[in-house]
Write a protein that holds these residues in place. Structure first.
Motif, short mmCIF file in Angstrom:
data_model
loop_
_atom_site.label_atom_id
_atom_site.label_comp_id
_atom_site.label_asym_id
_atom_site.label_seq_id
_atom_site.Cartn_x
_atom_site.Cartn_y
_atom_site.Cartn_z
N ASP A 12 15.50 15.28 -31.95
CA ASP A 12 14.31 14.97 -31.13
C ASP A 12 14.41 15.46 -29.69
OD1 ASP A 12 13.51 13.71 -33.31
OD2 ASP A 12 13.72 11.65 -32.55
N ARG A 13 15.63 15.66 -29.22
CA ARG A 13 15.74 16.15 -27.84
C ARG A 13 15.12 17.53 -27.72
NH1 ARG A 13 21.54 14.42 -25.32
NH2 ARG A 13 20.57 15.07 -23.35
N CYS A 14 15.16 18.31 -28.81
CA CYS A 14 14.49 19.63 -28.80
C CYS A 14 13.17 19.61 -29.56
CB CYS A 14 15.40 20.68 -29.43
SG CYS A 14 16.90 20.99 -28.47
N HIS A 15 13.17 19.01 -30.76
CA HIS A 15 11.96 19.02 -31.60
C HIS A 15 11.06 17.84 -31.24
CE1 HIS A 15 13.07 22.25 -34.39
NE2 HIS A 15 14.31 21.80 -34.31
N ASN A 16 10.44 17.87 -30.06
CA ASN A 16 9.54 16.77 -29.69
C ASN A 16 8.13 17.28 -29.42
OD1 ASN A 16 9.83 17.95 -27.11
ND2 ASN A 16 11.66 16.72 -26.74
N GLY A 17 7.91 18.57 -29.49
CA GLY A 17 6.57 19.14 -29.29
C GLY A 17 5.93 18.77 -27.96
N ASP A 18 6.76 18.38 -26.98
CA ASP A 18 6.24 17.78 -25.76
C ASP A 18 6.31 18.76 -24.58
OD1 ASP A 18 5.52 16.22 -23.65
OD2 ASP A 18 7.18 14.79 -23.85
N GLY A 24 10.18 16.17 -17.55
CA GLY A 24 9.46 15.69 -16.37
C GLY A 24 10.20 14.59 -15.63
N ASP A 25 10.92 13.75 -16.38
CA ASP A 25 11.67 12.66 -15.75
C ASP A 25 12.78 13.22 -14.86
OD1 ASP A 25 12.64 13.65 -18.11
OD2 ASP A 25 13.69 11.81 -18.69
N LYS A 26 13.39 14.32 -15.33
CA LYS A 26 14.43 14.95 -14.50
C LYS A 26 13.83 15.56 -13.25
CE LYS A 26 18.04 15.55 -17.72
NZ LYS A 26 18.93 16.40 -18.49
N PHE A 27 12.57 15.98 -13.36
CA PHE A 27 11.89 16.59 -12.22
C PHE A 27 11.77 15.57 -11.09
CE2 PHE A 27 8.12 18.19 -9.91
CZ PHE A 27 8.60 19.46 -9.63
N ALA A 28 11.49 14.32 -11.46
CA ALA A 28 11.37 13.27 -10.45
C ALA A 28 12.68 13.12 -9.68
CB ALA A 28 10.99 11.95 -11.12
N GLU A 29 13.81 13.17 -10.40
CA GLU A 29 15.13 13.09 -9.74
C GLU A 29 15.31 14.25 -8.76
OE1 GLU A 29 18.41 13.06 -12.56
OE2 GLU A 29 17.22 11.72 -13.82
N LEU A 30 14.89 15.43 -9.24
CA LEU A 30 15.04 16.65 -8.47
C LEU A 30 14.25 16.59 -7.17
CD1 LEU A 30 16.50 19.23 -9.55
CD2 LEU A 30 14.23 20.18 -9.87
N GLU A 31 13.06 15.99 -7.27
CA GLU A 31 12.19 15.92 -6.10
C GLU A 31 12.83 15.13 -4.97
OE1 GLU A 31 8.24 14.64 -7.51
OE2 GLU A 31 7.57 16.44 -6.44
N LYS A 32 13.73 14.22 -5.32
CA LYS A 32 14.38 13.40 -4.29
C LYS A 32 15.45 14.19 -3.53
CE LYS A 32 13.96 9.24 -7.02
NZ LYS A 32 14.85 8.86 -8.12
N LEU A 33 15.98 15.26 -4.20
CA LEU A 33 17.04 16.03 -3.55
C LEU A 33 16.47 16.84 -2.39
CD1 LEU A 33 18.79 17.43 -6.73
CD2 LEU A 33 19.64 15.61 -5.26
N PRO A 34 17.30 17.13 -1.38
CA PRO A 34 16.83 18.00 -0.30
C PRO A 34 16.85 19.46 -0.77
CG PRO A 34 19.09 17.29 0.11
CD PRO A 34 18.68 16.67 -1.18
N VAL A 82 8.97 20.25 -39.09
CA VAL A 82 9.51 19.58 -37.89
C VAL A 82 8.60 19.87 -36.69
CG1 VAL A 82 11.98 19.44 -38.50
CG2 VAL A 82 11.07 21.55 -37.51
N LYS A 83 8.70 19.02 -35.66
CA LYS A 83 7.87 19.22 -34.47
C LYS A 83 8.34 20.47 -33.71
CE LYS A 83 6.37 14.54 -33.32
NZ LYS A 83 6.66 13.40 -32.43
N PRO A 84 7.42 21.11 -32.98
CA PRO A 84 7.80 22.27 -32.18
C PRO A 84 8.88 21.92 -31.15
CG PRO A 84 5.41 22.05 -32.27
CD PRO A 84 5.98 20.82 -32.89
N VAL A 85 9.53 22.95 -30.61
CA VAL A 85 10.67 22.77 -29.71
C VAL A 85 10.22 22.91 -28.25
CG1 VAL A 85 12.85 23.81 -28.98
CG2 VAL A 85 12.31 23.61 -31.41
#
Ligand code: HEC
Ligand code: HEC
Ligand code: HEC
Ligand code: HEC
Ligand code: HEC
Ligand code: HEC
Length: 263
Positions: A118-124, A129-139, A56-59
């Protein structure tokens, strides 16, 4: 008086010599600091002790996503994850019996192991990173370094209230003394070590007696080179807590004019 002048002069010559040897006057190059990961990846790790061996792909695991909700203590004390990637014996069966990731990824606190491979085993390394973009918008209180979040301010301002336990409460006694750690070279501005900002995340036994002995003043052993090898402060301040490039946050007497846009 002549002695003092002499020792300051020796230190200055020593520093100059090292800087010339290193061919630069910049602290970053001088210490050969590891190139920091981009903010949206800082604190991310890829776990691969047994994954690829078993087809399986790394976590992928994001500290940022998790520390919004939980203190370090929950995972690194209560749930017994080591602070060293690939050293904990995490497996599917241990997780499914409720240990490690399975203490939360059980379909109650967060998504369960069945069917979410795949949410864990995606080796990525970039996962989350997509959640980071949301976070950047927060004060959110920001810094120029690491993942760009000032976690001390985030807690102080009540932007986040990470849980300090799942089932087992901390028995640590409160301690908020701020220590001044004098560098051996008199021209180097001293380092501050605030207990309060640490015990908000970590119990006493996360640091005492290992790596810091409270009885013996071991400060002379924690040089920058040892820290950059991952010892002492470097156990956390190379990859999860704000990184070593942020000189001023530990040596308040050093100069730094870098600021996040908008600050
Ligand atoms: C939700 C659980 C969780 C939380 C919360 C958490 N960690 Fe971790 N951390 C992990 C896991 C899992 C690993 C990898 C362990 C392994 O592979 O053996 C890890 C690894 C690490 C590492 C090693 C990184 C490397 O590059 O080898 C450090 C340092 C670390 N954590 C520090 C922290 C600090 C500091 C905090 C609090 C600010 C924290 N962690 C909060 C789960 C967590
Ligand atoms: C203490 C509880 C806890 C532990 C332990 C924990 N997680 Fe999580 N994890 C969460 C919660 C809660 C979320 C949901 C965060 C959100 O939706 O913002 C989450 C989110 C995630 C995500 C993000 C998935 C997505 O939406 O993209 C991944 C991947 C993940 N966890 C992997 C892991 C792995 C791998 C481990 C073990 C090494 C682990 N987690 C251990 C609580 C935990
Ligand atoms: C919440 C995160 C998470 C989810 C969801 C998850 N795993 Fe894992 N899994 C892990 C972690 C962490 C390890 C240990 C990885 C390592 O050390 O290489 C692991 C290990 C494994 C291993 C290695 C062998 C073993 O027995 O442990 C296999 C195979 C595996 N998972 C398959 C799956 C499959 C199939 C799914 C979906 C049905 C799945 N996993 C869902 C986190 C997860
Ligand atoms: C993140 C790491 C960390 C945590 C967590 C931590 N300490 Fe410390 N502590 C240190 C360091 C570093 C020193 C200085 C060691 C030295 O000078 O050799 C220190 C020194 C001390 C000292 C000696 C103070 C002095 O005046 O010399 C005491 C007492 C102490 N800690 C108690 C505690 C207690 C109680 C807790 C939990 C509430 C705690 N520490 C949590 C890192 C930590
Ligand atoms: C076990 C992990 C760990 C160790 C070891 C550790 N720290 Fe920290 N430190 C943290 C975390 C987590 C924070 C919260 C801020 C963050 O995550 O960026 C923090 C915050 C700080 C702050 C507060 C900055 C502010 O804005 O108020 C200072 C200063 C600091 N650390 C210095 C040190 C020094 C100096 C050492 C070594 C003597 C050290 N730390 C060792 C985890 C650690
Ligand atoms: C996480 C905290 C931390 C950060 C960030 C940090 N230092 Fe240090 N630094 C220390 C500690 C702890 C010592 C040892 C102090 C002592 O001897 O008591 C030290 C010592 C030093 C020394 C004295 C020589 C030595 O190796 O002990 C120099 C020079 C130095 N730091 C420069 C820097 C520069 C330049 C930066 C930024 C690129 C930086 N430091 C960032 C904690 C930090």
């Amino acid at each position: 008086m002549p002695y003092q002048t002499g020792s300051a002069l020796t230190s200055a010559i020593l520093l100059l010599a090292v800087l010339i040897l290193a061919g630069t006057a910049g602290g970053t190059d001088f210490f050969n600091l590891p190139a920091p990961l981009p903010p949206d990846q800082y604190g991310n790790i890829v776990i691969n002790r047994i994954s690829t061996k078993n087809g399986v792909k790394p976590v992928s695991f994001s500290h940022r996503i998790h520390r919004m909700r939980y203190t370090c203590r929950v995972c690194h004390a209560e749930l017994e994850f080591n602070m060293k990637t690939n050293s904990t014996e995490i497996s599917e069966s241990s997780s499914r019996s409720g240990r490690f990731c399975g203490a939360c990824h059980n379909g109650k606190i967060s998504f369960k192991h069945n069917g979410n491979c795949d949410r864990c085993h995606n080796g990525d390394m970039e996962a989350g990173g997509d959640k980071f973009a949301e976070l950047e918008k927060l004060p959110f209180p920001r810094t120029f370094y690491g993942d760009g979040i000032n976690w001390v301010e985030a807690v102080t301002q009540g932007k986040i209230t990470p849980l300090n336990h799942l089932k087992v409460k901390s028995t640590s006694i409160p301690f908020d003394k701020t220590l001044l750690l004098e560098a051996e070279w008199s021209i180097i501005p001293p380092v501050i070590f605030p207990h309060k900002e640490h015990t908000a995340w970590i119990d006493c036994d996360g640091c005492h007696p290992d790596p810091f002995n409270i009885k013996r003043k071991t400060t002379q052993h924690f040089s920058m080179s040892a820290i950059l090898r991952g010892e002492f402060c470097g156990e956390c301040h190379l990859n999860v807590a704000f990184p070593m490039n942020d000189c001023k946050r530990c040596h308040p007497g050093m100069k730094d004019d870098k600021k996040m846009p908008g600050l």
